[in-house]
Design a protein around this motif. Structure first.
Motif, mmCIF file in Angstrom:
data_model
loop_
_atom_site.group_PDB
_atom_site.id
_atom_site.type_symbol
_atom_site.label_atom_id
_atom_site.label_comp_id
_atom_site.label_asym_id
_atom_site.label_seq_id
_atom_site.Cartn_x
_atom_site.Cartn_y
_atom_site.Cartn_z
ATOM 1 N N MET A 1 28.486 23.742 2.702
ATOM 2 C CA MET A 1 28.449 24.189 4.090
ATOM 3 C C MET A 1 28.128 23.027 5.023
ATOM 4 O O MET A 1 28.706 22.873 6.072
ATOM 5 C CB MET A 1 27.368 25.293 4.261
ATOM 6 N N LYS A 2 27.166 22.222 4.580
ATOM 7 C CA LYS A 2 26.769 21.084 5.404
ATOM 8 C C LYS A 2 27.965 20.159 5.635
ATOM 9 O O LYS A 2 28.150 19.607 6.712
ATOM 10 C CB LYS A 2 25.652 20.326 4.689
ATOM 11 N N PHE A 3 28.775 20.060 4.574
ATOM 12 C CA PHE A 3 29.959 19.202 4.662
ATOM 13 C C PHE A 3 30.906 19.699 5.753
ATOM 14 O O PHE A 3 31.405 18.932 6.572
ATOM 15 C CB PHE A 3 30.664 19.203 3.301
ATOM 16 N N ILE A 4 31.093 21.023 5.780
ATOM 17 C CA ILE A 4 31.990 21.586 6.792
ATOM 18 C C ILE A 4 31.428 21.344 8.185
ATOM 19 O O ILE A 4 32.139 20.945 9.102
ATOM 20 C CB ILE A 4 32.187 23.097 6.540
ATOM 21 N N LYS A 5 30.131 21.562 8.322
ATOM 22 C CA LYS A 5 29.516 21.459 9.655
ATOM 23 C C LYS A 5 29.479 20.005 10.133
ATOM 24 O O LYS A 5 29.763 19.708 11.282
ATOM 25 C CB LYS A 5 28.094 22.021 9.587
ATOM 26 N N ASP A 6 29.128 19.085 9.232
ATOM 27 C CA ASP A 6 28.953 17.699 9.674
ATOM 28 C C ASP A 6 30.232 16.892 9.662
ATOM 29 O O ASP A 6 30.357 15.908 10.382
ATOM 30 C CB ASP A 6 27.926 16.990 8.768
ATOM 31 N N LEU A 8 33.885 18.252 8.599
ATOM 32 C CA LEU A 8 35.149 18.914 8.876
ATOM 33 C C LEU A 8 35.249 19.396 10.316
ATOM 34 O O LEU A 8 36.244 19.152 11.012
ATOM 35 C CB LEU A 8 35.296 20.098 7.916
ATOM 36 N N PHE A 9 34.202 20.079 10.776
ATOM 37 C CA PHE A 9 34.239 20.704 12.092
ATOM 38 C C PHE A 9 34.442 19.690 13.228
ATOM 39 O O PHE A 9 35.350 19.858 14.048
ATOM 40 C CB PHE A 9 32.972 21.546 12.295
ATOM 41 N N PRO A 10 33.639 18.603 13.266
ATOM 42 C CA PRO A 10 33.872 17.614 14.336
ATOM 43 C C PRO A 10 35.289 17.054 14.309
ATOM 44 O O PRO A 10 35.893 16.837 15.360
ATOM 45 C CB PRO A 10 32.860 16.511 14.029
ATOM 46 N N ARG A 11 35.838 16.856 13.098
ATOM 47 C CA ARG A 11 37.195 16.318 12.999
ATOM 48 C C ARG A 11 38.202 17.275 13.628
ATOM 49 O O ARG A 11 39.103 16.885 14.347
ATOM 50 C CB ARG A 11 37.575 16.088 11.537
ATOM 51 N N ASP A 321 41.803 11.932 7.672
ATOM 52 C CA ASP A 321 40.372 12.222 7.747
ATOM 53 C C ASP A 321 39.959 13.219 6.676
ATOM 54 O O ASP A 321 38.857 13.161 6.148
ATOM 55 C CB ASP A 321 40.028 12.790 9.130
ATOM 56 N N LEU A 322 40.855 14.169 6.384
ATOM 57 C CA LEU A 322 40.520 15.184 5.394
ATOM 58 C C LEU A 322 40.623 14.647 3.972
ATOM 59 O O LEU A 322 39.916 15.100 3.071
ATOM 60 C CB LEU A 322 41.426 16.413 5.551
ATOM 61 N N ILE A 323 41.502 13.659 3.773
ATOM 62 C CA ILE A 323 41.624 13.057 2.443
ATOM 63 C C ILE A 323 40.439 12.124 2.169
ATOM 64 O O ILE A 323 39.978 11.994 1.041
ATOM 65 C CB ILE A 323 42.948 12.261 2.324
ATOM 66 N N TYR A 324 39.955 11.514 3.229
ATOM 67 C CA TYR A 324 38.924 10.479 3.104
ATOM 68 C C TYR A 324 37.749 10.858 2.196
ATOM 69 O O TYR A 324 37.361 10.067 1.333
ATOM 70 C CB TYR A 324 38.448 10.094 4.508
#
Lengths: 334, 284
Positions: A1-6, A8-11, A321-324
């Protein structure tokens, strides 16, 4: 979840913002400059010798306004424009009236994407590999020679380098065609066709790979020279780890990660380079279409190309950015 | 004087310096040109190089050598306006963003990232298409300056970010220095080499862009610049007709100019970075 918030979401927010601002800018630039494509179109028809009586002009203006999405208040026009962007409908092209701009783009876009993806990947990989190895062995003779060659190539702009290659390999020593790969509506997809495409795309791709590669080469060289001084490399050297292993397992991966970030930032410029090179070699892509659109004053076409390019590049950056995180363990484990 | 002597030990600096001097000399020579830069049919057409037309003449009836001197001068003007002006924006944005941090930083970098992701070249084409008639030297320079700061603002910001973390910043703040003197007196000297190298890169970008805009016919074509000279040569089929002196002159001049500037910048920034200097001497 933290990954999505920090991460994925800003991207995603950035992606939407860039697309929104970019396309809004494309919408407002001609309106600020006060250009009226309808009047211009009618002027063009009249220049071409068509005599129109007033009632015909009026009905033509009405239908053109509808075609170009110029009906209603500015706000209504703005909403219409977004509807059109989502359906990828950019109205008719002026210079190939009444062919819709989207039809032209559909024919030319795959060619540009093919050149763009191949040349970007090749130049990034080649530039980084060579730059990395050359940075590690920066005192070797071949590394210095390579560096000297890159020093000459690096500052040359795309157009100039392209023209030079064209003069050398299409006029002086005619290995390759001057350009003019013509696109049919239906082209047979066989070996002959593939060879012909390769023949025509070789010089444009070469220009892009050499120029792009030169710039990755130099950035990578600097990065590697810094990584090389890190303690863990010195330790590996002292511990007797094979040099090839040090380079491939420790130096290159560490220096390559920032290069991916650089690639996402540079993608817009790289794409501009592709368009410019396409003009030089009359390669049947969006660059050539742009050239034709500009020289014939086809504003609709240019707007369509710009809008589609903004969408393409923003999406490409998002994908990178998503592959990174898959490539960078630090983000993956966070 | 000692600095210059050290710099001249680097062959790249020496070569770059000599080429740049030659080009500046050519640009100045344009003031003594016997021909008008715009007028057509002043000399016999399509003559290969020979005395007194040392670079031949073109299909417009102009002397290529003297036309080239004007082209260099005008391209210099465009590039300098674009480069220097966008430096001001880049420095302002980079410093504010890097020093202030927080929300200001995020907004400013958001804008510049946005500018980077959008293929600027296309926006530039759209704008120039509407302003075609107004694209004089100065306006071309201004327009390029308007679009050419984003990347460099980012570079300058990252250096300011690292400077801010250093001890002397804290010392200076504790000593009661205000922000402005701190930034101009302490940070600016540190970032100068970087600003210089971004300037050179930007000049290269501006000259390249001017060429493409000229090829597209989006600047005032009668004003000779490196771009318009190339555009005329191409539109008169100089390649096909074998008028190599006409098409190669702007090409070679552009390459000489950009390579010279690039070598100067690399050489100076390596000189200013002592770690690189040691590497050059040959220590590992």
């Amino acid at each position: 979840m933290k990954f999505i918030k920090d991460y994925l979401f800003p991207r995603l927010v950035q992606y939407l913002l860039v697309v929104f601002c970019g396309i809004t800018a494309v919408f407002f630039i001609p309106r600020i400059a006060g250009q009226d494509p309808v009047l211009e179109m009618i002027a063009q028809i009249q220049v071409q010798g068509g005599s129109l009586d007033p009632t015909a002009v009026e009905s033509l203006m009405k239908s053109l306004e509808e075609l170009y999405g110029l009906k209603g208040s500015l706000f209504e026009q703005y909403i219409t424009m977004w509807k059109r962007v989502f359906t990828l409908d950019f109205g008719p092209s002026l210079f190939q009236f009444p062919t819709p701009v989207s039809d032209l783009l559909r024919i030319y876009l795959p060619w540009t994407m093919g050149l763009f993806i191949t040349s970007t990947l090749l130049s990034w990989i080649l530039g980084n590999l060579l730059g990395g190895i050359s940075g590690y062995f920066s005192q070797k003779r071949w590394s210095k020679v390579l560096d000297a060659i890159i020093m000459v190539i690096r500052p040359i702009p795309h157009y100039v380098f392209g023209i030079l290659l064209l003069i050398l390999f299409a006029y002086v020593w005619p290995l390759f065609p001057v350009g003019g790969l013509v696109l049919g509506r239906r082209t047979a997809f066989n070996l002959d066709f593939v060879l012909r495409v390769l023949h025509y795309s070789f010089l444009p791709a070469l220009t892009l790979v050499i120029l792009g590669g030169a710039s990755w080469f130099q950035q990578m060289k600097l990065l590697v020279q810094n990584v090389k001084r890190e303690d863990f490399i010195q330790y590996a050297q002292a511990g007797g780890v094979k040099e090839r292993l040090i380079i491939s397992r420790y130096v290159l991966p560490n220096a390559m990660l920032p290069q991916i970030t650089q690639l996402t930032l540079a993608l817009g410029q790289v794409f501009s380079g592709v368009l410019i090179v396409e003009m030089v070699f009359s390669y049947p892509g969006m660059g050539l279409l742009l050239y034709r659109g500009v020289t014939r004053g086809d504003y609709n076409l240019v707007m369509g190309i710009t809008t589609l390019s903004i969408l393409t590049i923003a999406t490409a950056v998002l994908v990178l950015d998503l592959i990174y995180p898959l490539l960078d363990p630090r983000i993956r484990h966070r | 004087m000692g600095i210059l002597k050290d710099l001249f030990k680097d062959y790249r600096f020496t070569i770059g310096f000599i080429i740049l001097c030659l080009l500046v000399f050519l640009a100045i020579a344009s003031f003594f040109s016997p021909y008008d830069p715009i007028e057509w049919l002043q000399v016999a057409r399509d003559k290969p190089p020979s005395w007194p037309h040392i670079l031949g003449t073109n299909s417009k009836g102009q002397d290529v050598f003297w036309e080239a001197t004007f082209a260099i001068r005008n391209s210099f003007i465009i590039a300098l306006i674009a480069g220097l002006l966008s430096r001001v924006v880049a420095i302002l944005v980079g410093f504010t963003s890097g020093y202030k941090g927080g929300l200001t930083d995020r907004i400013l970098m958001g804008i510049s990232d946005g500018l980077l992701v959008i293929p600027l070249f296309l926006i530039l084409v759209m704008v120039t298409m509407l302003l075609r008639e107004a694209m004089t030297l100065v306006n071309t320079g201004l327009l390029l300056a308007f679009f050419g700061w984003a990347w460099d603002a980012r570079t300058i910001r990252s250096q300011v970010l690292s400077l801010r973390e250093r001890e002397f910043t804290q010392t200076s703040i504790l000593a009661g220095n205000k922000t402005l003197p701190l930034v101009t007196k302490e940070y600016l000297p540190f970032t100068m080499p970087l600003i210089f190298s971004t300037l050179i890169n930007n000049i290269g970008w501006a000259i390249g862009m001017e060429i493409v805009l000229a090829i597209l016919g989006l600047v005032r074509l009668e004003i000779p610049t490196l771009g318009t000279m190339l555009q005329w040569a191409i539109s008169y089929q100089a390649m096909l007709l074998g008028h190599w002196w006409w098409i190669l002159t702007p090409l070679i001049l552009t390459i000489l100019l950009l390579v010279a500037l690039y070598w100067l910048s690399v050489s100076v920034s390596e000189y200013l970075d002592p770690r690189m200097r040691i590497q050059r001497i040959g220590a590992k």
